[in-house]
Enzyme design. Structure first.
Site, PDB file in Angstrom:
ATOM      1  CE  LYS A   1      -5.109 -10.847   3.391  1.00 44.97           C
ATOM      2  NZ  LYS A   1      -4.367 -11.881   4.103  1.00 44.97           N
TER       3      LYS A   1
ATOM      4  NE  ARG B   1      -1.112 -14.893   7.203  1.00 47.54           N
ATOM      5  CZ  ARG B   1      -1.269 -14.291   6.259  1.00 47.54           C
ATOM      6  NH1 ARG B   1      -0.796 -12.897   6.208  1.00 47.54           N
ATOM      7  NH2 ARG B   1      -1.893 -14.726   5.203  1.00 47.54           N
TER       8      ARG B   1
ATOM      9  NE  ARG C   1      -5.689 -15.502  -5.264  1.00 52.53           N
ATOM     10  CZ  ARG C   1      -5.589 -15.158  -4.104  1.00 52.53           C
ATOM     11  NH1 ARG C   1      -5.886 -13.958  -3.914  1.00 52.53           N
ATOM     12  NH2 ARG C   1      -4.861 -15.963  -3.175  1.00 52.53           N
TER      13      ARG C   1
ATOM     14  NE  ARG D   1      -0.848 -15.797  -3.512  1.00 51.08           N
ATOM     15  CZ  ARG D   1      -1.629 -15.266  -2.468  1.00 51.08           C
ATOM     16  NH1 ARG D   1      -2.032 -13.941  -2.604  1.00 51.08           N
ATOM     17  NH2 ARG D   1      -1.478 -15.546  -1.182  1.00 51.08           N
TER      18      ARG D   1
ATOM     19  NE  ARG E   1      -3.141 -19.101   1.061  1.00 51.32           N
ATOM     20  CZ  ARG E   1      -3.787 -19.149  -0.228  1.00 51.32           C
ATOM     21  NH1 ARG E   1      -3.855 -19.915  -1.137  1.00 51.32           N
ATOM     22  NH2 ARG E   1      -4.212 -17.690  -0.371  1.00 51.32           N
TER      23      ARG E   1
HETATM   24  P1  ADP Z   1      -3.322 -14.849   1.859  1.00 45.67           P
HETATM   25  O1  ADP Z   1      -4.072 -14.329   2.934  1.00 45.67           O
HETATM   26  O2  ADP Z   1      -4.485 -15.042   0.734  1.00 45.67           O
HETATM   27  O3  ADP Z   1      -2.889 -16.429   2.243  1.00 45.67           O
HETATM   28  P2  ADP Z   1      -0.734 -13.396   2.057  1.00 45.67           P
HETATM   29  O4  ADP Z   1      -0.326 -12.780   0.753  1.00 45.67           O
HETATM   30  O5  ADP Z   1      -1.463 -12.480   3.074  1.00 45.67           O
HETATM   31  O6  ADP Z   1      -2.269 -14.262   1.429  1.00 45.67           O
HETATM   32  O7  ADP Z   1       0.133 -14.550   2.711  1.00 45.67           O
HETATM   33  C1  ADP Z   1       0.903 -15.673   1.733  1.00 45.67           C
HETATM   34  C2  ADP Z   1       1.701 -16.386   2.666  1.00 45.67           C
HETATM   35  O8  ADP Z   1       3.005 -15.503   2.966  1.00 45.67           O
HETATM   36  C3  ADP Z   1       1.334 -17.260   3.856  1.00 45.67           C
HETATM   37  O9  ADP Z   1       0.378 -18.308   3.601  1.00 45.67           O
HETATM   38  C4  ADP Z   1       2.180 -17.338   4.725  1.00 45.67           C
HETATM   39  O10 ADP Z   1       3.002 -18.403   4.117  1.00 45.67           O
HETATM   40  C5  ADP Z   1       3.122 -15.955   4.526  1.00 45.67           C
HETATM   41  N1  ADP Z   1       2.776 -15.077   5.411  1.00 45.67           N
HETATM   42  C6  ADP Z   1       2.270 -13.705   5.227  1.00 45.67           C
HETATM   43  N2  ADP Z   1       2.240 -12.906   6.315  1.00 45.67           N
HETATM   44  C7  ADP Z   1       2.654 -13.757   7.172  1.00 45.67           C
HETATM   45  C8  ADP Z   1       2.820 -13.703   8.689  1.00 45.67           C
HETATM   46  N3  ADP Z   1       2.330 -12.855   9.626  1.00 45.67           N
HETATM   47  N4  ADP Z   1       3.242 -14.654   9.589  1.00 45.67           N
HETATM   48  C9  ADP Z   1       3.528 -15.707   8.800  1.00 45.67           C
HETATM   49  N5  ADP Z   1       3.404 -15.883   7.530  1.00 45.67           N
HETATM   50  C10 ADP Z   1       3.093 -15.121   6.807  1.00 45.67           C
END
Ligand code: ADP
Length: 195
Positions: free
Chosen positions: A13, A89, A128, A134, A145
């Site tokens: 992404k 999400r 990664r 991270r 996740r």
């Molecule tokens: P990835 O898709 O690799 O898990 P992201 O950077 O998109 O990584 O998201 C990291 C974290 O940020 C998620 O695991 C969640 O805890 C939080 N997060 C991001 N976007 C949202 C969202 N729309 N709703 C709830 N939590 C979110």
């Protein structure tokens, strides 16, 4: 041009969103990046969301909607467009996000989905973890996740397909091919919408 990016962890992404947002001249808004910045800067919001991120759990909707509305309103005021990566999400987030977008006069033209099979996602994320590391890249959190994506986020694909705005691109192609195919599909949507 206003775009949502809907893809599982490990689908690429971030990389693609950077390139696509440059192509269309629109701000790339990543909810994950926004949250990680708050955590790094130890802001009150950062302290509130830190544990959710570490566990790979979803941050509560009210917090998410707050930062999304602020960032989207700013992007729309500056450019009229945005590429929103990591939101929505859940179905509840999608519904509330839609109402905000209507209020701002800035509903989306297209929803871009990257399709990558789960074993490949797991492989990429574990790799990664050994390089970037991270905080949420431990094996247990990665698996969690992916589960959260499958149960909470994947149903959104049908929701957007039903609205005729979903574009699916295979995220298992070389990075440049994913970019090219995504931009071509989104350009077709832009032409149709006259955006
Ligand atoms: P990835 O898709 O690799 O898990 P992201 O950077 O998109 O990584 O998201 C990291 C974290 O940020 C998620 O695991 C969640 O805890 C939080 N997060 C991001 N976007 C949202 C969202 N729309 N709703 C709830 N939590 C979110």
């Amino acid at each position: 041009m206003r775009i949502l990016l809907l893809a599982p962890p490990g689908a690429g992404k971030g990389t693609q969103a950077d390139r696509i947002s440059v192509h269309f001249g629109i701000p790339h808004i990543s909810t994950g990046d926004l949250f990680r910045r708050h955590v790094a800067e130890r802001t009150p919001l950062g302290l509130e969301v830190e544990e959710y991120l570490r566990r790979g759990d979803l941050v509560p909707d009210d917090i998410v909607l707050g930062i999304v509305e602020e960032a989207v309103a700013d992007a729309v005021a500056r450019t009229g467009g945005y590429l929103l990566d990591g939101f929505p999400r859940t179905l509840a987030q999608a519904r509330r996000g839609y109402r905000i977008a209507v209020r701002l006069g800035a509903t989306v033209h297209g929803v871009l989905h990257f399709d990558v099979r789960e074993p490949e996602l797991l492989r990429r994320l574990l790799e990664r973890a050994t390089t970037e590391g991270r905080d949420d890249d431990t094996e247990a959190t990665i698996r969690h996740r992916l589960d959260v994506y499958k149960t909470e986020t994947e149903p959104l694909l049908d929701y957007y397909r039903g609205r005729g705005v979903l574009v699916t691109v295979s995220g298992e192609q070389p990075v440049d091919d994913v970019t090219a195919e995504s931009i071509a599909a989104l350009e077709a949507i832009r032409q149709k919408a006259g955006a």
